[in-house]
Design an enzyme around this catalytic site. Structure first.
Site, PDB file in Angstrom:
ATOM      1  N   GLY A 187       0.688  -1.145   0.162  1.00 14.42           N
ATOM      2  CA  GLY A 187       0.113   0.407  -0.019  1.00 14.42           C
ATOM      3  C   GLY A 187       0.818   1.748   0.004  1.00 14.42           C
ATOM      4  O   GLY A 187       2.106   0.880   0.114  1.00 14.42           O
ATOM      5  N   GLY A 235      -0.677   8.947   1.031  1.00 19.67           N
ATOM      6  CA  GLY A 235       0.101  10.068   1.257  1.00 19.67           C
ATOM      7  C   GLY A 235       1.002  10.439   2.743  1.00 19.67           C
ATOM      8  O   GLY A 235       1.774  11.307   2.752  1.00 19.67           O
ATOM      9  N   PHE A 236       0.889   9.170   3.345  1.00 21.41           N
ATOM     10  CA  PHE A 236       2.053   8.929   4.680  1.00 21.41           C
ATOM     11  C   PHE A 236       3.360   8.132   4.392  1.00 21.41           C
ATOM     12  O   PHE A 236       3.874   8.439   4.918  1.00 21.41           O
ATOM     13  CB  PHE A 236       0.839   7.799   5.539  1.00 21.41           C
ATOM     14  CG  PHE A 236       0.592   6.947   5.434  1.00 21.41           C
ATOM     15  CD1 PHE A 236       1.791   5.917   5.240  1.00 21.41           C
ATOM     16  CD2 PHE A 236      -0.838   7.177   4.435  1.00 21.41           C
ATOM     17  CE1 PHE A 236       1.717   4.691   4.593  1.00 21.41           C
ATOM     18  CE2 PHE A 236      -0.181   5.546   3.508  1.00 21.41           C
ATOM     19  CZ  PHE A 236       0.106   4.239   3.964  1.00 21.41           C
ATOM     20  N   ASP A 274     -11.058   9.570  12.340  1.00 23.40           N
ATOM     21  CA  ASP A 274     -10.552   9.039  11.233  1.00 23.40           C
ATOM     22  C   ASP A 274     -11.650   7.833  10.603  1.00 23.40           C
ATOM     23  O   ASP A 274     -10.699   7.401   9.944  1.00 23.40           O
ATOM     24  CB  ASP A 274      -9.383   8.731  10.339  1.00 23.40           C
ATOM     25  CG  ASP A 274      -8.937   9.304  10.018  1.00 23.40           C
ATOM     26  OD1 ASP A 274      -7.776   9.625   9.235  1.00 23.40           O
ATOM     27  OD2 ASP A 274     -10.100   9.802   8.474  1.00 23.40           O
TER      28      ASP A 274
END
Ligand SMILES: *[C@@H]1O[C@H](CO)[C@@H](O)[C@H](O)[C@H]1NC(C)=O
Ligand SMILES: *[C@@H]1O[C@H](CO)[C@@H](O)[C@H](O)[C@H]1NC(C)=O
Ligand SMILES: *[C@@H]1O[C@H](CO)[C@@H](O)[C@H](O)[C@H]1NC(C)=O
Ligand SMILES: *[C@@H]1O[C@H](CO)[C@@H](O)[C@H](O)[C@H]1NC(C)=O
Ligand SMILES: *[C@@H]1O[C@H](CO)[C@@H](O)[C@H](O)[C@H]1NC(C)=O
Ligand SMILES: *[C@@H]1O[C@H](CO)[C@@H](O)[C@H](O)[C@H]1NC(C)=O
Ligand SMILES: *[C@@H]1O[C@H](CO)[C@@H](O)[C@H](O)[C@H]1NC(C)=O
Ligand SMILES: *[C@@H]1O[C@H](CO)[C@@H](O)[C@H](O)[C@H]1NC(C)=O
Ligand SMILES: *[C@@H]1O[C@H](CO)[C@@H](O)[C@H](O)[C@H]1NC(C)=O
Length: 890
Positions: free
Chosen positions: A528, A531-532, A646
């Site tokens: 995966g 953005g992180f 979240d």
């Protein structure tokens, strides 16, 4: 000797300083007229500007006695008094004549389509001319506003019109047996050459085989989009003197490939030039950018793309603003890319350093593109960037700092588009697309942002209001992560980490172990990315235990704070429905988290945008029950309430037994600590599409915000679609709005995943929708607790199982037609009759039906990037703002 004795000294100084100063000064408008139509006296607006009341104004070319003045009968929330609440209404042709200096002017028109005395605003149709240009034709403000997403109360249209003499006339002409109205008029001059004027400056005419395009001052323009790419909204008062608003671009980025955003460093000094003077765009525009990302092989495989809905049959001016401020890029041929506009090459080789002449030097390029009219009155305008590798630049990357799109008047001198279609009361039948696909011509592109179709539609007044709220609530130190951002490597950050982590609860790994377990971060092991950073599959304990290893990209916004929160929260929590943190590593400038491996990826990966087979209904229910238990535990099981903040389908992971586990605690918060406190005040965080509107409005966080987000997940599970799909017909764009509407009108069939046909007992889906609907109620107080949700979902599962048993007799299925049955069954008195919720800590296993066993292409092996733990779609405040612009629209 004093200067006064030698006036020539002034002149000398002026002549010498002027050219160098002008490059660095803001623009001071020579004409600035703010007219609050219908107001009897001068008033100050919320942004501190002084508006003339037009009752005694000198700007009339028509006798004002022929018009009417009214105050709106209702002040909708967030509509500001000035200039929206009063209007001047015309039943016959009416002209305002403004004395101005010759030259181009911004003309901003404020419309608040409300009820004014006995005037039915929906019956208002009118045309508007500015000197010899037609700005509006048979225009309906109420149709325009009803098509806006998110819905709004007051909006602005912005034009650029050149005055030839010392006069600018605005003439309102009501359509036959109709009337015209206006709430506010703003006229602001601008530098003559700001928008590509002059015959010495031909623009690139995209798709015309190199023919130049001359944009001269006889052209009038309408602003369609003005974006601060990779940055936040910038209000008029923070523009360079012309009061333009610049919006966050996130909602216009295509396909969820948001690239990355370097963290803003206020010490960047933008070096304006004579070619790009300081008034061109604020430093905040040039000092923020969106770029493709740090992974070059990923960059080579996609286009960083934005798309915009525009009126067909017009020519558009597209201005792209660039400023390469990343310290490592200082020379030509370090970053080179191609610019496509509407699938055509607008610029084969864009090398911003070469163009601008250096690092931190701003530069803009103008392109003109013709949008032919097709079958639809709205068409898409695409802007895409892709690395240009032929010249072997040092980095495969591309970026953009700002963007403006203007419509140019047609040969008839008109800028008028058509009114949007009236919004139909009941949603039409449209199949739910399983996969987010973009077609060349879209039916209705509803932009979730602030602009719809032909309308530059932001009310800057509203904007300022929200913006200020946002600023007030931003926690100090949000930008504490000041380590200089490095685009092409992992930045050093360990120096600033001062972790005091619970090593007793959570193992600290050596970097060598992590490298060994992932074969030195081998590409083959990637499961995966987002953005992180990147998630790898690895094996620890001599290869016997599979783990998921999340390596944080220091350019991500997640940063150190979230890294820390995640470790602190997760290391203390143990629950079968929460993903377990095994350990972490913070050596060698890296931030790495090690989790138990979740073989079946994210829940989202089994719902849409996926190659995985659809999940059967019962399995979906069981997954929802598991996730709900995880959240219930967070809310009630620990010493203090923990609010996840979240909750979304990509943060619900599935293990090899399909047990659901809640993940990503990076932004979770410990709830109120004392009994008397019922909420914590905090700045708004969350993900676009999942955010509790009440939380946004009041900035007070309670566990009910998680309940709201979970309700969105439930609807996602039922419908197998994303919470927001911008290109759908507007009533369907927002899943929650659409689902609520279907629920209310008893047309739930429309949203149910077609793949569930025959698998789902209506009695169960009705119950399920009822739970989901109660979770997404506007008022937190009306939402159930997670405990209630667990219980109700179990009931929905029971209903499904009973229905399956009775499928031959049709006993329960027949009830589904009578919606009331479901409702009656769950009155609290009946709860006792039903099985109790099982113990939270009990291991949750799922039963497989034969169909599921064959359903097995793992997220890992399909090669599809699992979106697990993505935070790339976590909203920044700008997007939150757009989504919740009108909290009452839901
Ligand atoms: C504006 O309107 C006035 C009165 O109708 C007219 O005399 C004048 O010529 C107009 N000016 C322009 C630039 O059209
Ligand atoms: C104005 O627009 C409305 C709705 O779009 C339409 O019904 C009407 O016929 C139009 N009137 C004129 C004069 O074009
Ligand atoms: C303008 O920018 C300054 C500095 O960035 C900020 O403090 C202020 O809140 C902004 N004003 C508005 C109205 O956005
Ligand atoms: C990028 O866009 C251009 C123009 O539309 C297209 O030709 C190209 O194939 C795209 N590249 C990728 C990787 O999508
Ligand atoms: C397309 O444009 C032409 C001229 O600009 C116009 O006559 C025609 O009606 C338009 N067609 C559609 C479908 O709007
Ligand atoms: C408007 O008037 C100006 C000056 O008279 C002229 O140059 C321009 O071509 C006119 N535009 C249209 C669309 O008629
Ligand atoms: C872009 O251009 C390519 C090649 O000309 C074409 O195959 C493709 O359909 C176009 N895409 C769009 C969205 O127009
Ligand atoms: C970039 O992504 C590819 C997969 O698309 C992966 O193989 C590679 O390791 C990544 N590179 C870095 C530096 O993360
Ligand atoms: C789910 O996990 C099981 C066990 O690892 C595996 O056999 C199966 O292929 C996975 N299914 C999917 C769709 O990923």
């Amino acid at each position: 000797m004093s200067l006064g004795d030698h006036p020539w000294l002034y002149l000398f100084l002026l002549l010498h300083l002027l050219p160098s100063i002008t490059g660095f000064l803001q623009y001071i408008p020579t004409d600035l007229i703010l007219l609050d139509c219908g107001a009897s006296s001068s008033m100050t607006s919320q942004d501190g500007r002084n508006w003339y009341g037009d009752a005694h104004s000198k700007f009339y070319a028509t006798n004002p006695e022929t018009s009417f003045v009214f105050t709106a009968s209702e002040q909708k929330p967030s509509v500001t008094q000035v200039p929206c609440m009063t209007a001047r209404i015309f039943q016959s042709k009416f002209t305002y004549a403004f004395p101005v200096s010759p030259g181009p002017k911004f003309v901003r028109l404020y419309f608040y389509p409300a009820t004014y005395s006995n005037f039915d605003i929906s019956k208002s149709f009118f045309s508007l001319n500015a000197n010899n240009y037609t700005l509006l034709k048979n225009f309906s403000a109420s149709l325009t506003i009803s098509a806006m997403k998110p819905s709004k109360a007051c909006f602005i249209k912005e034009y650029i019109v050149t005055a030839w003499e010392n006069q600018l006339n605005l003439t309102f002409s009501p359509s036959p047996s109709s009337f015209a109205f206006i709430n506010g008029i703003e006229i602001v001059s601008m530098p003559n050459n700001l928008y590509g004027r002059g015959n010495d400056n031909p623009l690139t005419y995209v798709g015309s085989d190199g023919n130049p395009f001359y944009l001269d001052s006889t052209t009038a323009l309408e602003t369609f989009y003005r974006l601060n790419v990779g940055g936040e909204d910038i209000s008029g008062v923070n523009d360079t003197g012309m009061h333009r608003t610049w919006l966050d671009d996130t909602v216009y980025v295509f396909g969820g490939q948001l690239g990355s955003i370097p963290s803003y460093t206020p010490d960047i000094k933008i070096k304006y030039t004579r070619k790009t003077p300081a008034y061109t765009a604020p430093e905040l525009v040039y000092g923020t950018m969106r770029l493709m990302g740090s992974n070059q092989s990923v960059n080579l495989n996609y286009n960083l793309t934005w798309y915009f809905s525009v009126d067909a049959g017009f020519t558009y001016l597209v201005r792209l603003h660039f400023c390469q401020f990343i310290p490592e890029v200082t020379l030509p041929n370090q970053v080179v890319f191609t610019i496509f506009i509407n699938n055509q090459t607008a610029e084969a080789i864009a090398d911003v350093i070469l163009w601008a002449g250096g690092n931190s030097v701003p530069f803009y390029k103008d392109y003109v593109v013709w949008i032919p009219n097709g079958s639809q009155s709205k068409q898409d305008l695409w802007v895409a960037l892709h690395p240009y590798m032929e010249q072997k630049p040092e980095h495969a990357n591309a970026f953009l700092n700002g963007l403006e799109i203007f419509k140019l008047n047609n040969s008839g001198g008109s800028l008028a588009g058509s009114n949007p279609e009236p919004v139909s009361a009941s949603p039409e039948q449209h199949p739910v697309p399983k996969i987010m696909k973009h077609k060349g011509s879209l039916q209705v592109v509803v932009v979730i942002g602030v602009v719809f179709g032909g309308t530059f539609a932001l009310s800057s007044i509203l904007w300022v209001f929200f913006h200020q709220r946002k600023r007030e609530l931003r926690e100090p130190g949000t930008r504490e992560h000041k380590s200089s951002w490095r685009p092409f490597s992992y930045a050093s950050s360990s120096a600033t980490i001062a972790l005091s982590l619970p090593t007793d609860l959570c193992r600290k790994f050596k970097m060598a172990e992590i490298r060994a377990s992932t074969r030195n971060f081998d590409d083959e092991n990637v499961i995966g990315s987002g953005g992180f950073g990147t998630v790898y599959k690895g094996y620890i304990e001599n290869g016997s235990i599979p783990v998921a290893i999340k390596r944080l990209d220091s350019s991500s916004r997640q940063g150190i704070r979230e890294f820390r929160t995640e470790i602190e929260m997760l290391s203390r929590l143990r629950h079968v429905h929460l993903v377990s943190l095994i350990g972490y590593c913070d050596e060698q400038d890296d931030m790495i988290l090690v989790y138990e491996f979740m073989a079946n990826g994210t829940l989202r990966d089994h719902l849409y945008k996926t190659k995985n087979p659809p999940l059967p209904w019962k399995q979906r229910l069981e997954i929802c029950i598991g996730a709900a238990r995880g959240l219930h535990y967070l809310h009630t099981g620990a010493k203090h309430i923990i609010i996840h903040r979240d909750v979304k389908s990509s943060n619900i992971l599935l293990d090899s037994n399909w047990a659901a586990k809640v993940s990503d605690f990076g932004i979770s918060k410990t709830g109120p600590t004392s009994e008397s406190q019922t909420h914590v005040s905090t700045n708004v965080r969350g993900s676009f599409g999942y955010l509790d509107p009440e939380y946004y409005r009041r900035q007070q966080l309670t566990e009910k915000s998680d309940v709201y987000s979970f309700g969105v997940v439930l609807f996602e599970v039922l419908s197998a679609r994303a919470p927001v799909i911008s290109y759908l017909p507007k009533e369907q764009v927002n899943l929650i709005d659409w689902a609520r509407n279907c629920y209310r009108t008893g047309t739930l069939d429309q949203i149910i995943d077609p793949q569930l046909k025959g698998d789902i007992a209506p009695v169960s889906s009705n119950k399920f929708a009822e739970i989901a609907e109660s979770c997404v109620r506007d008022q937190a107080i009306e939402r159930p607790t997670m405990g209630d949700v667990v219980w109700s979902l179990e009931f929905a599962l029971q209903l499904q199982e009973t229905a399956e048993k009775n499928v031959n007799t049709g006993d329960i299925l027949s009830y589904s037609q009578k919606g009331s049955f479901v409702h009656e069954m769950i009155t609290s008195d009946d709860k006792a009759l039903l099985p109790k919720a099982e113990n939270d800590d009990e291991v949750f296993t799922c039963k497989f039906s034969s169909s599921q066993k064959s359903a097995s292409s793992s997220a890992v092996s399909t090669g599809e990037r699992s979106s697990g733990n993505y935070d790339s779609d976590r909203v920044r405040s700008g997007a939150v703002f757009s989504e919740l612009m009108n909290p009452h629209g839901r």
